[in-house]
Motif scaffolding. Sequence first.
Motif: not given
Length: 339
Positions: A5, A76, A106, A108, A313, A317
């Motif tokens: 991330a 992420a 992803i 966030v 994330a 998910y």
Amino acid sequence: MKICAFETSCDDTAVAVVENGVKVLSNVCLSQVEHAKWGGVVPELAAREHAENWQAVLDEALKSAGLVFEKIDALAVTKGPGLSPALLSGTTAASFLALFENKKLIPVHHVFAHACAVFCERDLKVVRFPALVMTASGGHTALNLWRDYTDIQPLGKTRDDAAGEVFDKVAKKLGLKYPGGPKISRCAKDGDETTFKLPRIFLEKDSIDFSFSGLKSATFRAIEGLGNLSKQDIANVCASFEKAVADTFIEKIARAAKQFPEVKDIVFVGGVSANLKLRAELKDFTENSGRRLVVPIKPNYSTDNAAMVASAAYLLYQKNPEIAQVQFVDADARMVIND
Ligand code: KG4
Ligand code: ZN
């Protein structure tokens, strides 16, 4: 599932690798020091620093996790809210990486990520739902109802300054360097919290919103009234100010808990949650009401970091795998939680 991330919503360039939302394999954070001389974060400067440094921070995060990039299952990134140029650096970097390397990415929400900081180096059962989440940082002050892992509902937020912002401004007025929160907390230890009668702004009856500008002005006036500041003066201002912030948080949490008596735990996150005095006061209040206070396990999970983004994330998910796409994620400085 290993998620790498990126967090760049303010002045920290952070990259972390977290497995299954809890096992922190690495958590690297480069705090930009350039802002100190300006007394606060300069967004354009933050963006440039992120753009210059993210690759080195990523390399370091992979190295310290003992992983090559191919072993990462998904990426992420903090999409918002935050400083627009700073966010854009992170979302652009993560998006290009996702598109070039064919990795899923992803997006966030930053305040949701702060809440998920409590899972880092713990397990997902550490919070009993429903919970109240008090988020206090340099950019955000919000009280949210956390019904289930990815179900978070806003109850109240600040109408003016964020709590951390006021810590920083009071510190600046006292001649303490940015970021002021940790310095106020250190000075307050030697102070007497009853020295100054500072206001607790509770707003309308039942309101769960916050307002800190009145406290800020009153603290400024108290400082101006002192003239030359002795060490003890500074300690007394810091202790009185900290106590006023603690009382305000507690009143708002009490109001929210009255509206939602089913709440089991109180979660305290964001940079200001690193403050030990606030933690202690909130813990007393929470335990007296038969609940539990949950805070991040280490102070560096209170302040901005990327491990919390990876945890968030992972939960998103689990709820909806479709959220992860090989995609370009656009920054959204005013992103709304639970959108
Ligand atoms: O969460 P964070 O790193 O960034 C934002 O999302 O804004 O929070 C930074 C803020 C700063 O205002 C800093 O002064 C404050 O958190 N802070 C503290 C403490 N450590 C950091 N405030 C009070 N006491 C602390 N120990
Ligand atoms: Zn933050």
